[in-house]
Motif scaffolding. Structure first.
Motif, short mmCIF file in Angstrom:
data_model
loop_
_atom_site.label_atom_id
_atom_site.label_comp_id
_atom_site.label_asym_id
_atom_site.label_seq_id
_atom_site.Cartn_x
_atom_site.Cartn_y
_atom_site.Cartn_z
N ALA A 259 0.86 -1.18 0.00
CA ALA A 259 0.00 0.00 0.00
C ALA A 259 0.90 1.24 0.00
O ALA A 259 1.77 1.40 0.85
CB ALA A 259 -0.89 0.01 1.23
N VAL A 260 0.71 2.13 -1.01
CA VAL A 260 1.58 3.31 -1.13
C VAL A 260 1.31 4.33 -0.02
O VAL A 260 2.17 5.14 0.32
CB VAL A 260 1.42 3.96 -2.51
CG1 VAL A 260 1.89 3.01 -3.61
CG2 VAL A 260 -0.01 4.41 -2.74
N HIS A 261 0.09 4.29 0.55
CA HIS A 261 -0.26 5.24 1.60
C HIS A 261 -1.40 4.64 2.41
O HIS A 261 -2.04 3.68 1.97
CB HIS A 261 -0.68 6.59 1.01
CG HIS A 261 -0.80 7.69 2.02
ND1 HIS A 261 0.24 8.11 2.81
CD2 HIS A 261 -1.88 8.47 2.38
CE1 HIS A 261 -0.17 9.09 3.57
NE2 HIS A 261 -1.48 9.31 3.34
N SER A 262 -1.65 5.22 3.56
CA SER A 262 -2.75 4.68 4.38
C SER A 262 -4.09 5.01 3.72
O SER A 262 -4.25 6.04 3.08
CB SER A 262 -2.68 5.31 5.77
OG SER A 262 -2.79 6.73 5.70
N GLY A 263 -5.03 4.07 3.86
CA GLY A 263 -6.35 4.27 3.29
C GLY A 263 -7.25 3.06 3.53
O GLY A 263 -7.00 2.27 4.43
N THR A 264 -8.29 2.97 2.67
CA THR A 264 -9.28 1.90 2.83
C THR A 264 -9.40 1.12 1.53
O THR A 264 -9.42 1.72 0.44
CB THR A 264 -10.66 2.50 3.18
OG1 THR A 264 -10.54 3.29 4.38
CG2 THR A 264 -11.67 1.42 3.41
N ILE A 265 -9.50 -0.22 1.63
CA ILE A 265 -9.67 -1.06 0.45
C ILE A 265 -11.13 -0.93 0.00
O ILE A 265 -12.05 -1.25 0.75
CB ILE A 265 -9.33 -2.53 0.75
CG1 ILE A 265 -7.88 -2.65 1.28
CG2 ILE A 265 -9.55 -3.38 -0.46
CD1 ILE A 265 -6.83 -2.19 0.31
N THR A 266 -11.32 -0.44 -1.22
CA THR A 266 -12.69 -0.26 -1.74
C THR A 266 -13.06 -1.31 -2.78
O THR A 266 -14.24 -1.52 -3.05
CB THR A 266 -12.84 1.15 -2.35
OG1 THR A 266 -11.83 1.36 -3.33
CG2 THR A 266 -12.74 2.22 -1.26
N GLU A 267 -12.07 -2.00 -3.42
CA GLU A 267 -12.34 -3.09 -4.37
C GLU A 267 -11.25 -4.15 -4.16
O GLU A 267 -10.09 -3.83 -3.97
CB GLU A 267 -12.32 -2.60 -5.82
CG GLU A 267 -13.47 -1.65 -6.21
CD GLU A 267 -13.48 -1.33 -7.68
OE1 GLU A 267 -13.00 -2.18 -8.49
OE2 GLU A 267 -13.92 -0.22 -8.06
N ALA A 268 -11.65 -5.40 -4.35
CA ALA A 268 -10.68 -6.51 -4.27
C ALA A 268 -11.31 -7.72 -4.96
O ALA A 268 -12.34 -8.21 -4.54
CB ALA A 268 -10.36 -6.84 -2.83
#
Length: 349
Positions: A259-268
């Motif tokens: 992950a390039v930066h902190s965040g939330t997974i929205t698709e997988a």
């Protein structure tokens, strides 16, 4: 030559002895048969100039015709303010005041006749007793005075010219100095402005470097041990849109994806031509898409931090070999160059 009217004769007193031509006149001597005389005061009318030769009128009672004695008497009268007064106790004898250009104009007819007969001209009063040497000396002195005056005027003019030239030179020097000062001031201002601009640019670069260094602590590259292949916007028939929409990191299958930066997974999950893909939405709304994965290690809604592993490199979907296809989309949905975006975050790609 200016001339005066002849002086009127002294009034005749009856009972006195007639003048004897043989009488001899003695200056200052007493004559019992003369006088008393009436005082005559000259007026403007009586002494008004007339044309012709002037003579002193003979007084009745034996006034001598001697030109020498008469001349002395006239000179004494002029020196005394125009009025001769005998100091013998007798009444004053009035004497006319003619112009005195020379002694010859004061003598009688007889003396004039004698002068004409002898050929002796009357000499001006101003020249009496002056020798030729003295006259020459006076002329030389006058010439020397004139020469000195001319030289003084020439020196004065020269001094004025030199003063004017010095003033002009001083004014030109002051003007040149003022222009040089203005030029130096402008150069100093330009130099100061350039130094200020340079300092500001260096400060900006330093601040940007610090910012990127700080961001670099918050961002990371999506994978390691990679080789950049296809660039963003590259045209080709392999892509359905006609051009490449992301940046490809070629790496061996199974290489970790982060992950390039902190965040939330929205698709997988499966993404068609993308193969297995994962979408990470950052806190500012930016979307990071990872495609062609061989495996996915996160699920939708999961919170991740910078550097967390979200999958592995693979060759799923429309590919020619194992690589990570990375796309970056702004909150508005437009795609941007991932290479420029990563570098803007302080990362060296």
């Amino acid at each position: 030559m200016a001339s005066n009217r002849p002086a009127p004769e002294a009034p005749f007193v009856p009972g006195q002895r007639p003048a004897d031509p043989a009488d001899t006149f003695v200056y200052g001597g007493e004559r019992t048969d003369e006088g008393p005389w009436e005082e005559w005061n000259p007026t403007a009318e009586s002494i008004r100039p007339v044309r012709g030769r002037h003579r002193v009128a003979k007084q009745r009672g034996g006034l001598a015709r001697s030109s020498t004695v008469l001349g002395v008497g006239v000179i004494a009268a002029v020196g005394a303010g125009g009025m001769a007064t005998a100091q013998t106790g007798k009444p004053p004898v009035s004497i006319s005041m003619p112009d005195l250009p020379n002694v010859g104009s004061l003598i009688s007819d007889d003396t004039d006749t004698e002068a004409e007969a002898t050929g002796i001209a009357a000499a001006p009063l101003s020249g009496i007793g002056v020798t030729a040497v003295e006259t020459e000396q006076g002329t030389a002195d006058a010439g020397e005075a004139l020469r000195a005056r001319i030289m003084a005027q020439a020196e004065q003019q020269q001094d004025q010219a030199e003063s004017k030239a010095a003033a002009e030179a001083l004014a030109a020097a002051e003007k040149e100095a003022a222009e040089a000062a203005v030029k130096a001031e402008k150069e100093a201002e330009a130099k100061a402005a350039a130094e200020k601009k340079k300092a500001e640019e260096e400060a900006r670069k330093k601040a940007e470097a610090e910012r990127l260094a700080e961001l670099a602590k918050q961002y990371t590259l999506p994978t390691s041990s990679y080789t950049l292949t296809s660039q963003f916007g590259q045209a080709g028939s392999m892509w359905s849109s006609g051009y490449h929409t992301g940046l490809d990191f070629a790496a061996p299958t199974g290489t970790l994806i982060k992950a390039v930066h902190s965040g939330t997974i929205t698709e997988a999950g499966w993404g068609g031509a993308y193969g297995y893909k994962t979408v990470l939405t950052l806190d500012d709304g930016t979307e990071i898409l990872y495609a062609h994965q061989s495996s996915i290690n996160v699920s939708v809604g999961q919170k991740v931090s910078t550097g967390d592993v979200i999958g592995r490199v693979g060759a799923t979907g429309n590919v020619t070999g194992p690589h990570l296809h990375l796309e970056v989309k702004t909150p508005g949905g437009g795609g941007v160059d991932p290479l420029a975006w990563l570098r803007d975050k302080g990362l060296s790609v």
